[in-house]
Structure formats: C-alpha cells, structure tokens
Motif scaffolding. Structure first.
Motif, mmCIF file in Angstrom:
data_model
loop_
_atom_site.group_PDB
_atom_site.id
_atom_site.type_symbol
_atom_site.label_atom_id
_atom_site.label_comp_id
_atom_site.label_asym_id
_atom_site.label_seq_id
_atom_site.Cartn_x
_atom_site.Cartn_y
_atom_site.Cartn_z
ATOM 1 N N THR A 33 1.207 0.030 -17.326
ATOM 2 C CA THR A 33 1.029 0.989 -18.428
ATOM 3 C C THR A 33 1.120 2.419 -17.930
ATOM 4 O O THR A 33 1.792 3.265 -18.530
ATOM 5 C CB THR A 33 -0.329 0.759 -19.118
ATOM 6 N N LEU A 34 0.457 2.694 -16.805
ATOM 7 C CA LEU A 34 0.478 4.050 -16.244
ATOM 8 C C LEU A 34 1.866 4.407 -15.737
ATOM 9 O O LEU A 34 2.363 5.522 -15.962
ATOM 10 C CB LEU A 34 -0.541 4.151 -15.110
ATOM 11 N N SER A 35 2.514 3.470 -15.045
ATOM 12 C CA SER A 35 3.839 3.730 -14.479
ATOM 13 C C SER A 35 4.869 4.004 -15.567
ATOM 14 O O SER A 35 5.703 4.907 -15.440
ATOM 15 C CB SER A 35 4.277 2.540 -13.627
ATOM 16 N N GLU A 36 4.809 3.243 -16.640
ATOM 17 C CA GLU A 36 5.775 3.411 -17.734
ATOM 18 C C GLU A 36 5.656 4.783 -18.390
ATOM 19 O O GLU A 36 6.627 5.289 -18.960
ATOM 20 C CB GLU A 36 5.572 2.318 -18.774
ATOM 21 N N GLU A 37 4.478 5.386 -18.295
ATOM 22 C CA GLU A 37 4.262 6.709 -18.874
ATOM 23 C C GLU A 37 4.421 7.825 -17.846
ATOM 24 O O GLU A 37 4.154 8.994 -18.144
ATOM 25 C CB GLU A 37 2.868 6.779 -19.497
ATOM 26 N N GLY A 38 4.847 7.470 -16.623
ATOM 27 C CA GLY A 38 5.142 8.479 -15.603
ATOM 28 C C GLY A 38 3.960 8.958 -14.791
ATOM 29 O O GLY A 38 4.040 9.988 -14.116
ATOM 30 N N TYR A 39 2.848 8.189 -14.806
ATOM 31 C CA TYR A 39 1.675 8.587 -14.039
ATOM 32 C C TYR A 39 1.661 7.890 -12.678
ATOM 33 O O TYR A 39 2.082 6.735 -12.549
ATOM 34 C CB TYR A 39 0.394 8.232 -14.804
ATOM 35 N N ASN A 40 1.159 8.603 -11.680
ATOM 36 C CA ASN A 40 1.037 8.057 -10.334
ATOM 37 C C ASN A 40 -0.421 7.752 -10.022
ATOM 38 O O ASN A 40 -1.320 8.534 -10.349
ATOM 39 C CB ASN A 40 1.566 9.043 -9.289
ATOM 40 N N ILE A 41 -0.652 6.629 -9.359
ATOM 41 C CA ILE A 41 -1.995 6.225 -8.969
ATOM 42 C C ILE A 41 -2.278 6.732 -7.561
ATOM 43 O O ILE A 41 -1.530 6.445 -6.627
ATOM 44 C CB ILE A 41 -2.140 4.696 -9.026
ATOM 45 N N ASP B 194 -3.573 9.329 -25.913
ATOM 46 C CA ASP B 194 -3.012 8.062 -26.369
ATOM 47 C C ASP B 194 -3.055 7.003 -25.278
ATOM 48 O O ASP B 194 -3.372 5.826 -25.551
ATOM 49 C CB ASP B 194 -1.566 8.263 -26.842
ATOM 50 N N ILE B 195 -2.751 7.389 -24.039
ATOM 51 C CA ILE B 195 -2.787 6.432 -22.929
ATOM 52 C C ILE B 195 -4.222 6.010 -22.639
ATOM 53 O O ILE B 195 -4.494 4.846 -22.372
ATOM 54 C CB ILE B 195 -2.129 7.037 -21.668
ATOM 55 N N VAL B 196 -5.134 6.967 -22.678
ATOM 56 C CA VAL B 196 -6.546 6.642 -22.470
ATOM 57 C C VAL B 196 -6.998 5.598 -23.489
ATOM 58 O O VAL B 196 -7.607 4.578 -23.141
ATOM 59 C CB VAL B 196 -7.422 7.905 -22.573
ATOM 60 N N ASN B 197 -6.685 5.834 -24.762
ATOM 61 C CA ASN B 197 -7.105 4.907 -25.813
ATOM 62 C C ASN B 197 -6.458 3.531 -25.644
ATOM 63 O O ASN B 197 -7.099 2.499 -25.852
ATOM 64 C CB ASN B 197 -6.770 5.478 -27.187
ATOM 65 N N LYS B 198 -5.195 3.526 -25.242
ATOM 66 C CA LYS B 198 -4.483 2.260 -25.066
ATOM 67 C C LYS B 198 -5.142 1.395 -23.988
ATOM 68 O O LYS B 198 -5.286 0.187 -24.150
ATOM 69 C CB LYS B 198 -3.021 2.525 -24.698
ATOM 70 N N ILE B 199 -5.553 2.038 -22.896
ATOM 71 C CA ILE B 199 -6.163 1.294 -21.800
ATOM 72 C C ILE B 199 -7.606 0.923 -22.116
ATOM 73 O O ILE B 199 -8.029 -0.224 -21.963
ATOM 74 C CB ILE B 199 -6.097 2.113 -20.493
ATOM 75 N N LEU B 200 -8.386 1.882 -22.595
ATOM 76 C CA LEU B 200 -9.817 1.648 -22.768
ATOM 77 C C LEU B 200 -10.144 0.696 -23.913
ATOM 78 O O LEU B 200 -11.189 0.036 -23.892
ATOM 79 C CB LEU B 200 -10.551 2.979 -22.993
#
Length: 221
Positions: A167-175, A200-206
């Motif tokens: 989910t994070l990778s698809e949105e361009g975020y790096n861990i 939106d990403i926060v809500n999707k994950i949480l």
C-alpha cells in the motif's frame, strides 16, 4: 551500549536542565498522549532507575506532565506544567519502580479515563532528547519517534507486512525501518516512514478490520 549520533550526544533545543531528564521525558509523555488518546483524567508515572531517583531535581516530573498535556520539549510553559494540569483538572502521581532490564531513564505512563479504563505506554530517554518507545499495553515494540510511524497490533497471520508495504509503495512512500514483536499469538508491527502520510492513506491502513490497535504518529518536534 548502542551507537549514537552527534545530535544524540549534544542534545536538542529544549527547556530544562537535562536533555535526558526533561526533553526526553516530555517527548515520551507527548507520544503516550498520542498513542492512548485524549480525555484521560489521571496520569500515573512509574519511574525507573535514575528517573526515579532524580526526577524532582531534574524537572522530570514537570516534563512528563507537560508531555501528556501535549506540550513539546521547546515549549516555555513546560516549567509551569503543574499549574496547567490544575487548570485542566488532571490528576497525576509519581512512583519509583523497578521496571526490569530497561534503560535507567525509563518511565511507564498509565493514563486513566472517566469510564474506569486505562491505557499504558513505556518509554526510555536514551540521551540528547531522543527516546525509544518500548511497550504499548504491555506488548513490546520499538520505535524512536524520529519519523512518521505506523503502529499496528494484530493476531498473527501471514501477509500483513507485505500488504501494508505494498500500500505504501504503490503511493510512492519509502519505509525507513520495520520492527516486529510477538507476544503469544499477538504481533506488534511498527513501520517508520521517510515522509508524512496523507490522510487518505492513513485511513486506508488504519481502518483495516484485521488490526486490534492501529495508530499513525507524527514525530514530536
């Protein structure tokens, strides 16, 4: 002893005589507030090691109360934390307690709510105002509050790390880092991200029903 960078040795911009005993303590309190949520009416602080033996003289008590009130380590009102707590009708107590094999500057914070529920967080101030959060609700984990962080707790099952990472990778975020800890059949997953997440990403994950506990935390400045 771990490896520490120059800023961990020199210390941050802060209010108080000691980066470990004031800035770090305030930051732990601030993170506990974010993790547990607001609305608590009492805070209990269980102080280990040097935190327990010197908390009055070093201002650790005021720093912890300031932290759970939401103050940052740079806030000049930190020194007036007890007065602000009185205005907010927040009760607080301090106890010296052996918390086991942990850093000498460690505190367990127990926040109590009007419905008689309580939540707890344990953290260590490791120097230079830097912290490690090492337990939530008695379950071990590790994050440093230096990066935006996702904390997830769930019953052990395959694919969770891959699912969240995708989910994070698809949105361009790096861990930046991943940490897992297991207690019984329960897993705590901590992911540190290199940049802040959009809502939106926060809500999707949480909002994933697989998680018993899910929280997104921005670092305390």
């Amino acid at each position: 002893m771990g490896d520490y960078g120059i800023f961990e040795v020199i210390g941050p911009i802060m209010v108080g005589p000691s980066s470990s005993h004031t800035a770090g303590a305030c930051r732990i309190g601030n993170v506990a507030r974010k993790i547990c949520g607001e609305g608590f009416i009492k805070a209990e602080f269980y102080l280990h090691g040097s935190f327990g033996s010197t908390y009055r003289g070093h201002g650790t008590d005021r720093a912890l109360v300031a932290g759970v009130l939401g103050f940052s380590p740079k806030d000049p009102n930190l020194v007036h934390a007890f007065s602000f707590a009185k205005k907010e009708k927040l009760l607080y107590e301090f106890y010296e307690k052996d918390l086991g094999d942990v850093h000498p500057n460690t505190v367990k914070i127990v926040l109590k709510y009007p419905d008689n529920s309580q939540k707890e967080v344990m953290g260590s101030s490791i120097g230079g105002g830097n912290i490690h959060i090492i337990e939530i609700e008695g379950r071990s984990l590790l994050f440093k509050n230096q990066f935006p962080t996702i904390v997830l707790q769930y019953e052990e099952q395959k694919g969770i790390i891959a699912e969240v990472s995708k989910t994070l990778s698809e949105e361009g975020y790096n861990i930046e880092g991943i940490n897992t800890a297991k207690k019984g059949n329960f897993v705590t997953l901590t992911l540190e991200i290199t940049q802040s997440l959009n809502k939106d990403i926060v809500n999707k994950i949480l909002n994933n029903p697989k998680f018993h506990f899910a929280k997104y935390l921005e670092p305390t400045k």
